[in-house]
Scaffold this motif. Structure first.
Motif, PDB file in Angstrom:
ATOM      1  N   GLU A   1       1.416  -5.532  -2.295  1.00  0.00           N
ATOM      2  CA  GLU A   1       0.127  -6.108  -3.253  1.00  0.00           C
ATOM      3  C   GLU A   1      -0.465  -7.409  -2.666  1.00  0.00           C
ATOM      4  O   GLU A   1      -1.658  -7.606  -2.771  1.00  0.00           O
ATOM      5  CB  GLU A   1       0.720  -6.253  -4.723  1.00  0.00           C
ATOM      6  CG  GLU A   1       1.100  -4.978  -5.624  1.00  0.00           C
ATOM      7  CD  GLU A   1       1.871  -5.308  -6.951  1.00  0.00           C
ATOM      8  OE1 GLU A   1       2.269  -6.487  -7.011  1.00  0.00           O
ATOM      9  OE2 GLU A   1       1.807  -4.161  -7.751  1.00  0.00           O
ATOM     10  N   ILE A   2       0.619  -8.151  -2.115  1.00  0.00           N
ATOM     11  CA  ILE A   2      -0.021  -9.537  -1.556  1.00  0.00           C
ATOM     12  C   ILE A   2      -1.026  -9.076  -0.301  1.00  0.00           C
ATOM     13  O   ILE A   2      -1.825  -9.827  -0.250  1.00  0.00           O
ATOM     14  CB  ILE A   2       1.269 -10.332  -1.113  1.00  0.00           C
ATOM     15  CG1 ILE A   2       1.647 -10.940  -2.343  1.00  0.00           C
ATOM     16  CG2 ILE A   2       0.741 -11.493  -0.183  1.00  0.00           C
ATOM     17  CD1 ILE A   2       3.362 -11.710  -2.199  1.00  0.00           C
ATOM     18  N   LEU A   3      -0.649  -8.157   0.395  1.00  0.00           N
ATOM     19  CA  LEU A   3      -1.323  -7.868   1.547  1.00  0.00           C
ATOM     20  C   LEU A   3      -2.480  -6.924   1.363  1.00  0.00           C
ATOM     21  O   LEU A   3      -3.338  -6.822   2.477  1.00  0.00           O
ATOM     22  CB  LEU A   3      -0.483  -7.381   2.744  1.00  0.00           C
ATOM     23  CG  LEU A   3       0.743  -8.486   3.108  1.00  0.00           C
ATOM     24  CD1 LEU A   3       1.582  -7.606   4.166  1.00  0.00           C
ATOM     25  CD2 LEU A   3       0.194  -9.490   3.886  1.00  0.00           C
ATOM     26  N   THR A   4      -2.529  -6.696   0.077  1.00  0.00           N
ATOM     27  CA  THR A   4      -3.885  -5.537  -0.194  1.00  0.00           C
ATOM     28  C   THR A   4      -5.128  -6.303   0.105  1.00  0.00           C
ATOM     29  O   THR A   4      -5.937  -5.368   0.757  1.00  0.00           O
ATOM     30  CB  THR A   4      -3.615  -5.034  -1.387  1.00  0.00           C
ATOM     31  OG1 THR A   4      -2.463  -4.338  -1.786  1.00  0.00           O
ATOM     32  CG2 THR A   4      -4.814  -4.127  -2.073  1.00  0.00           C
TER      33      THR A   4
ATOM     34  N   LEU B   1       0.913   9.170   2.680  1.00  0.00           N
ATOM     35  CA  LEU B   1       0.746   7.803   1.912  1.00  0.00           C
ATOM     36  C   LEU B   1       1.491   7.802   0.637  1.00  0.00           C
ATOM     37  O   LEU B   1       0.796   7.328  -0.285  1.00  0.00           O
ATOM     38  CB  LEU B   1      -0.646   7.478   1.880  1.00  0.00           C
ATOM     39  CG  LEU B   1      -1.426   7.513   3.232  1.00  0.00           C
ATOM     40  CD1 LEU B   1      -2.926   7.175   2.731  1.00  0.00           C
ATOM     41  CD2 LEU B   1      -0.906   6.368   4.296  1.00  0.00           C
ATOM     42  N   ASP B   2       2.763   8.385   0.845  1.00  0.00           N
ATOM     43  CA  ASP B   2       3.394   8.539  -0.548  1.00  0.00           C
ATOM     44  C   ASP B   2       4.820   7.572  -0.477  1.00  0.00           C
ATOM     45  O   ASP B   2       5.717   8.025   0.131  1.00  0.00           O
ATOM     46  CB  ASP B   2       3.935   9.908  -0.370  1.00  0.00           C
ATOM     47  CG  ASP B   2       4.935  10.191  -1.780  1.00  0.00           C
ATOM     48  OD1 ASP B   2       4.923   9.409  -2.669  1.00  0.00           O
ATOM     49  OD2 ASP B   2       5.200  11.496  -1.827  1.00  0.00           O
ATOM     50  N   PRO B   3       4.731   6.529  -0.833  1.00  0.00           N
ATOM     51  CA  PRO B   3       5.791   5.558  -1.040  1.00  0.00           C
ATOM     52  C   PRO B   3       7.088   6.084  -1.577  1.00  0.00           C
ATOM     53  O   PRO B   3       8.258   6.003  -1.287  1.00  0.00           O
ATOM     54  CB  PRO B   3       5.335   4.124  -1.357  1.00  0.00           C
ATOM     55  CG  PRO B   3       4.055   4.463  -2.250  1.00  0.00           C
ATOM     56  CD  PRO B   3       3.415   5.654  -1.486  1.00  0.00           C
ATOM     57  N   GLU B   4       6.806   6.661  -2.825  1.00  0.00           N
ATOM     58  CA  GLU B   4       7.716   7.193  -3.516  1.00  0.00           C
ATOM     59  C   GLU B   4       8.600   8.477  -2.931  1.00  0.00           C
ATOM     60  O   GLU B   4       9.979   8.345  -2.943  1.00  0.00           O
ATOM     61  CB  GLU B   4       7.393   7.738  -4.871  1.00  0.00           C
ATOM     62  CG  GLU B   4       7.085   6.560  -5.967  1.00  0.00           C
ATOM     63  CD  GLU B   4       5.652   6.001  -5.660  1.00  0.00           C
ATOM     64  OE1 GLU B   4       4.798   6.716  -4.852  1.00  0.00           O
ATOM     65  OE2 GLU B   4       5.367   4.773  -6.101  1.00  0.00           O
ATOM     66  N   GLY B   5       7.875   9.454  -2.288  1.00  0.00           N
ATOM     67  CA  GLY B   5       8.368  10.160  -1.366  1.00  0.00           C
ATOM     68  C   GLY B   5       9.250   9.922  -0.261  1.00  0.00           C
ATOM     69  O   GLY B   5      10.186  10.391  -0.002  1.00  0.00           O
TER      70      GLY B   5
ATOM     71  N   VAL C   1       6.229  -1.554   3.077  1.00  0.00           N
ATOM     72  CA  VAL C   1       4.930  -2.469   2.625  1.00  0.00           C
ATOM     73  C   VAL C   1       3.692  -2.076   2.774  1.00  0.00           C
ATOM     74  O   VAL C   1       2.930  -1.978   2.010  1.00  0.00           O
ATOM     75  CB  VAL C   1       5.311  -3.890   3.270  1.00  0.00           C
ATOM     76  CG1 VAL C   1       4.135  -4.713   3.054  1.00  0.00           C
ATOM     77  CG2 VAL C   1       6.753  -4.360   2.794  1.00  0.00           C
ATOM     78  N   MET C   2       3.586  -1.481   4.082  1.00  0.00           N
ATOM     79  CA  MET C   2       2.441  -0.880   4.209  1.00  0.00           C
ATOM     80  C   MET C   2       2.059   0.283   3.185  1.00  0.00           C
ATOM     81  O   MET C   2       0.736   0.370   2.673  1.00  0.00           O
ATOM     82  CB  MET C   2       2.052  -0.192   5.673  1.00  0.00           C
ATOM     83  CG  MET C   2       0.813   0.347   6.147  1.00  0.00           C
ATOM     84  SD  MET C   2       0.782   1.565   7.561  1.00  0.00           S
ATOM     85  CE  MET C   2       1.641   3.039   6.879  1.00  0.00           C
ATOM     86  N   LEU C   3       2.727   1.159   2.889  1.00  0.00           N
ATOM     87  CA  LEU C   3       2.504   2.206   2.129  1.00  0.00           C
ATOM     88  C   LEU C   3       2.102   1.989   0.487  1.00  0.00           C
ATOM     89  O   LEU C   3       1.260   2.428   0.084  1.00  0.00           O
ATOM     90  CB  LEU C   3       3.862   3.469   1.959  1.00  0.00           C
ATOM     91  CG  LEU C   3       3.836   4.021   3.246  1.00  0.00           C
ATOM     92  CD1 LEU C   3       5.070   4.957   2.952  1.00  0.00           C
ATOM     93  CD2 LEU C   3       2.774   5.101   3.463  1.00  0.00           C
ATOM     94  N   ASN C   4       2.808   0.922   0.376  1.00  0.00           N
ATOM     95  CA  ASN C   4       2.510   0.136  -1.019  1.00  0.00           C
ATOM     96  C   ASN C   4       1.131  -0.595  -1.049  1.00  0.00           C
ATOM     97  O   ASN C   4       0.464  -0.537  -1.944  1.00  0.00           O
ATOM     98  CB  ASN C   4       3.752  -0.687  -1.436  1.00  0.00           C
ATOM     99  CG  ASN C   4       4.787  -0.131  -2.194  1.00  0.00           C
ATOM    100  OD1 ASN C   4       4.648   0.471  -3.216  1.00  0.00           O
ATOM    101  ND2 ASN C   4       5.918   0.062  -1.318  1.00  0.00           N
ATOM    102  N   ALA C   5       0.673  -1.273   0.054  1.00  0.00           N
ATOM    103  CA  ALA C   5      -0.523  -1.897   0.233  1.00  0.00           C
ATOM    104  C   ALA C   5      -1.618  -0.979   0.024  1.00  0.00           C
ATOM    105  O   ALA C   5      -2.691  -1.116  -0.451  1.00  0.00           O
ATOM    106  CB  ALA C   5      -0.443  -2.554   1.451  1.00  0.00           C
ATOM    107  N   VAL C   6      -1.263   0.358   0.840  1.00  0.00           N
ATOM    108  CA  VAL C   6      -2.482   1.385   0.865  1.00  0.00           C
ATOM    109  C   VAL C   6      -2.432   1.950  -0.596  1.00  0.00           C
ATOM    110  O   VAL C   6      -3.837   2.004  -0.896  1.00  0.00           O
ATOM    111  CB  VAL C   6      -1.923   2.522   1.850  1.00  0.00           C
ATOM    112  CG1 VAL C   6      -2.844   3.905   1.687  1.00  0.00           C
ATOM    113  CG2 VAL C   6      -2.127   1.983   3.348  1.00  0.00           C
ATOM    114  N   LYS C   7      -1.500   2.204  -1.204  1.00  0.00           N
ATOM    115  CA  LYS C   7      -1.353   2.674  -2.627  1.00  0.00           C
ATOM    116  C   LYS C   7      -2.255   1.731  -3.406  1.00  0.00           C
ATOM    117  O   LYS C   7      -3.249   2.440  -4.203  1.00  0.00           O
ATOM    118  CB  LYS C   7      -0.073   2.931  -3.100  1.00  0.00           C
ATOM    119  CG  LYS C   7      -0.256   3.670  -4.520  1.00  0.00           C
ATOM    120  CD  LYS C   7       1.349   3.784  -4.888  1.00  0.00           C
ATOM    121  CE  LYS C   7       1.357   4.417  -6.387  1.00  0.00           C
ATOM    122  NZ  LYS C   7       2.628   4.622  -6.679  1.00  0.00           N
TER     123      LYS C   7
END
Length: 296
Positions: free
Chosen positions: A168-171, A224-228, A248-254
């Motif tokens: 979220e910080i890097l989004t 792009l599936d952080p949970e998966g 971290v990247m996957l969460n930023a993308v989400k």
């Protein structure tokens, strides 16, 4: 402020600028058939260049220097235990090609979140995951020498909540098309010396089982599936050393896609193994290169 020396030059990669430049030029030329650009983020391996340099070229060839002003580098901490993310105490990273300037303004913004600490210079110079990306960054950005900055971030052993938080910080930086993220990661470390010998005989020889395992994780990254990806890691325990930077990247993308309708697509472009394991006394490390682009 001090400079970080190129501590792995001359051992993990060529220490002479001319030789290194020629090597990178050749690998980038060989990778010119890969086309998933302009990259907003890449995943690139970080082993010695004799093992993974040709693979990394497929990722770095997707960066368009004409659009890039800031290069964020997220690398895992191999030798120093961290529960958070850390920033460099230096102002400049030295490479055999030319020196790269750290963006102190962005560093201050990151420090302002209260979620980043400062690593020591010895920790910085001992770690290879960020350094192994630097010569390629210098090479692909050479037409913009002196006109771009880097933001190196050492990523610790984060839990899922922290990976989401740092994402979220890097989004806001990922939302900016003038920024590119370099995610440093090797894939499966297989063998007794890595304490990981998972083998599914239905795929054939051991090296084919390793590839099937890696590609299962790579597919979740492409989705792009952080949970998966979390479920995959929990199930298979694959020894992907950059799993925290990737998450971290996957969460930023989400967050980026949910927040402003930005449509992003990730694609892997190359995959290699350091050796083909056929018996249980063998060992290998896998390397994958991929690119994240914005879709209109």
């Amino acid at each position: 402020m001090p400079s970080r020396r190129a501590s792995h030059a001359g051992s993990w990669y060529e220490g002479k600028g001319e030789d290194l430049d020629m090597q990178l030029t050749n690998w980038l030329s060989d990778a010119s058939g890969s086309n998933h650009r302009p990259a907003r983020a890449i995943i690139s391996p970080h082993a010695g260049y004799s093992y993974c340099g040709s693979c990394a070229a497929h990722a770095f060839s997707q960066i368009d220097p004409n659009t890039v002003e800031k290069v964020f580098i997220l690398g895992p901490s191999h030798h120093f235990y961290l529960k958070e993310c850390a920033l460099s105490p230096t102002s400049t990273y030295i490479t055999p090609l030319y020196n790269l300037k750290i963006d102190q303004e962005v560093y201050q913004e990151l420090y302002g979140t209260g979620k980043f600490r400062t690593m020591s210079q010895s920790v910085d110079e001992d770690e290879h995951s960020i350094e192994m990306q630097l010569p390629y960054i210098a090479k692909v950005m050479e037409s913009k020498k002196g006109q771009f900055t880097i933001i190196p971030i050492l990523v610790g052993s984060l839990d899922q909540a922290s990976e989401k938080l740092y994402g979220e910080i890097l989004t806001k930086y990922m939302n900016n098309p003038n920024n590119v993220f370099v995610i440093s990661s090797d894939f499966c470390h297989w063998g007794r010396r890595f304490q990981y010998t998972r083998y599914d005989e239905q795929h054939g020889e051991i090296y084919k089982s390793i590839e099937a395992l890696d590609r299962k994780g790579m597919q979740l990254i492409e989705n792009l599936d952080p949970e998966g990806f979390y479920e995959y890691l929990a199930t298979y325990k694959n020894t992907i050393c950059g799993r925290h930077p990737i998450a971290v990247m996957l969460n930023a993308v989400k967050t980026a896609q949910n927040g402003n309708g930005l449509r992003l697509e990730f694609k892997f472009l190359d995959y290699k193994q350091s050796s083909k394991c056929r018996v249980h006394s063998d060992s290998s490390v896998s390397y994958a290169a991929g690119s994240l682009v914005a879709k209109s």
